[in-house]
Design a protein around this motif. Structure first.
Motif, mmCIF file in Angstrom:
data_model
loop_
_atom_site.group_PDB
_atom_site.id
_atom_site.type_symbol
_atom_site.label_atom_id
_atom_site.label_comp_id
_atom_site.label_asym_id
_atom_site.label_seq_id
_atom_site.Cartn_x
_atom_site.Cartn_y
_atom_site.Cartn_z
ATOM 1 N N ILE A 1 -3.040 -6.977 -7.028
ATOM 2 C CA ILE A 1 -3.153 -6.924 -5.547
ATOM 3 C C ILE A 1 -4.528 -6.797 -5.143
ATOM 4 C CG2 ILE A 1 -0.841 -5.829 -5.501
ATOM 5 C CD1 ILE A 1 -2.199 -3.079 -5.025
ATOM 6 N N ASN A 2 -4.871 -6.997 -3.954
ATOM 7 C CA ASN A 2 -5.968 -7.059 -3.170
ATOM 8 C C ASN A 2 -6.727 -5.401 -3.186
ATOM 9 O OD1 ASN A 2 -8.061 -6.728 -0.851
ATOM 10 N ND2 ASN A 2 -7.197 -8.937 -0.632
ATOM 11 N N THR A 3 -8.007 -5.531 -3.291
ATOM 12 C CA THR A 3 -8.870 -4.311 -3.365
ATOM 13 C C THR A 3 -8.284 -3.502 -2.090
ATOM 14 O OG1 THR A 3 -10.951 -5.375 -2.670
ATOM 15 C CG2 THR A 3 -10.419 -5.042 -5.134
ATOM 16 N N MET A 4 -8.446 -4.315 -0.879
ATOM 17 C CA MET A 4 -8.191 -3.574 0.447
ATOM 18 C C MET A 4 -6.849 -2.898 0.464
ATOM 19 S SD MET A 4 -11.091 -4.062 1.792
ATOM 20 C CE MET A 4 -10.834 -3.553 3.782
ATOM 21 N N THR A 5 -5.900 -3.410 -0.255
ATOM 22 C CA THR A 5 -4.572 -2.770 -0.355
ATOM 23 C C THR A 5 -4.564 -1.540 -1.035
ATOM 24 O OG1 THR A 5 -3.443 -4.957 -0.172
ATOM 25 C CG2 THR A 5 -2.168 -3.187 -0.951
ATOM 26 N N VAL A 6 -5.124 -1.377 -2.217
ATOM 27 C CA VAL A 6 -5.277 -0.452 -2.902
ATOM 28 C C VAL A 6 -6.128 0.801 -2.194
ATOM 29 C CG1 VAL A 6 -6.348 0.799 -5.033
ATOM 30 C CG2 VAL A 6 -5.131 -1.592 -5.050
ATOM 31 N N ASN A 7 -7.384 0.108 -1.534
ATOM 32 C CA ASN A 7 -8.229 1.196 -0.759
ATOM 33 C C ASN A 7 -7.251 1.697 0.308
ATOM 34 O OD1 ASN A 7 -10.777 2.136 -0.197
ATOM 35 N ND2 ASN A 7 -10.766 1.082 1.796
ATOM 36 N N LYS A 8 -6.495 1.035 1.147
ATOM 37 C CA LYS A 8 -5.471 1.656 2.155
ATOM 38 C C LYS A 8 -4.627 2.803 1.821
ATOM 39 C CE LYS A 8 -2.939 0.317 6.120
ATOM 40 N NZ LYS A 8 -2.189 -1.083 6.768
ATOM 41 N N ALA A 9 -4.138 2.536 0.261
ATOM 42 C CA ALA A 9 -3.338 3.456 -0.144
ATOM 43 C C ALA A 9 -4.075 4.640 -0.441
ATOM 44 C CB ALA A 9 -2.820 3.047 -1.417
ATOM 45 N N TYR A 10 -5.295 4.567 -1.192
ATOM 46 C CA TYR A 10 -6.166 5.674 -1.388
ATOM 47 C C TYR A 10 -6.563 6.217 -0.148
ATOM 48 C CZ TYR A 10 -6.751 4.736 -6.496
ATOM 49 O OH TYR A 10 -6.703 4.698 -7.688
ATOM 50 N N GLN A 11 -6.888 5.758 1.029
ATOM 51 C CA GLN A 11 -7.319 6.126 2.220
ATOM 52 C C GLN A 11 -5.996 7.283 2.834
ATOM 53 O OE1 GLN A 11 -10.168 6.753 3.564
ATOM 54 N NE2 GLN A 11 -10.780 5.679 1.960
ATOM 55 N N LEU A 12 -4.830 6.627 2.592
ATOM 56 C CA LEU A 12 -3.512 7.500 2.982
ATOM 57 C C LEU A 12 -3.687 8.700 2.261
ATOM 58 C CD1 LEU A 12 -1.188 7.514 4.997
ATOM 59 C CD2 LEU A 12 -0.160 5.898 3.424
ATOM 60 N N TYR B 1 0.860 -1.183 -0.122
ATOM 61 C CA TYR B 1 0.044 0.043 -0.143
ATOM 62 C C TYR B 1 0.821 1.282 0.035
ATOM 63 C CZ TYR B 1 0.559 0.750 5.013
ATOM 64 O OH TYR B 1 1.202 1.398 5.961
ATOM 65 N N GLN B 2 2.047 1.351 0.686
ATOM 66 C CA GLN B 2 2.991 2.361 0.620
ATOM 67 C C GLN B 2 3.421 2.554 -0.466
ATOM 68 O OE1 GLN B 2 3.437 4.384 3.828
ATOM 69 N NE2 GLN B 2 4.415 5.685 2.366
ATOM 70 N N GLN B 3 3.838 1.429 -1.397
ATOM 71 C CA GLN B 3 4.558 1.544 -2.598
ATOM 72 C C GLN B 3 3.409 2.354 -3.490
ATOM 73 O OE1 GLN B 3 6.602 -1.910 -4.286
ATOM 74 N NE2 GLN B 3 6.780 -2.806 -2.089
ATOM 75 N N VAL B 4 2.307 1.897 -3.298
ATOM 76 C CA VAL B 4 1.119 2.405 -4.247
ATOM 77 C C VAL B 4 1.189 3.921 -4.227
ATOM 78 C CG1 VAL B 4 -1.252 2.546 -4.872
ATOM 79 C CG2 VAL B 4 -0.150 0.311 -4.519
ATOM 80 N N ARG B 5 0.978 4.190 -2.903
ATOM 81 C CA ARG B 5 1.045 5.600 -2.322
ATOM 82 C C ARG B 5 2.125 6.462 -2.747
ATOM 83 N NH1 ARG B 5 4.116 9.244 -0.185
ATOM 84 N NH2 ARG B 5 3.315 10.612 0.977
#
Length: 124
Positions: free
Chosen positions: A48-59, A14-18
């Motif tokens: 990757i999992n949608t929850m991982t992307v969602n966590k990046a977007y929330q950040l 998620y940090q890499q996506v962010r």
């Protein structure tokens, strides 16, 4: 949007996506008002999992890089621009990086040159 994710890295996905989205905004690949891929689309594209992307977007939303709404999804928001220069959080990050560079024996001129090249996105 093409992302290069390192699944063997100690940096969470998620940090890499962010980080890659922030870099794309800085490089003006994404401009103010541009829509980001949906959570599902980005998850499918990257595997990757949608929850991982969602966590990046929330950040990204918490940090002020994007805004989200149900109708338009996630959009780049230029509100992140500092009103009074560099934030205290960013200054503290710089302090730590400079301290680590000093300990590693990096000279001031080397560090400044590196900063200029990185800022200009020049090849190292």
């Amino acid at each position: 949007m093409i992302m290069k994710l390192d699944f063997a890295s100690s940096v969470p996905i998620y940090q890499q996506v962010r980080d890659q989205i922030v870099q794309a905004i800085a490089d003006e690949i994404f401009k103010d008002g541009d829509r980001l891929p949906t959570v599902r689309a980005l998850a499918q594209e990257t595997g990757i999992n949608t929850m991982t992307v969602n966590k990046a977007y929330q950040l990204l939303k918490q940090e002020g890089y994007i805004i989200t709404d149900r109708r338009n999804g996630a959009m780049v928001c230029s509100q992140k621009k500092m009103e009074n220069g560099i934030s205290e959080e960013l200054k503290e990050s710089f302090r730590l990086i400079i301290a680590e560079a000093k300990i590693a024996g990096v000279k001031e001129e080397e560090l400044l040159t590196l900063c200029q090249k990185l800022y200009r996105r020049e090849k190292l």
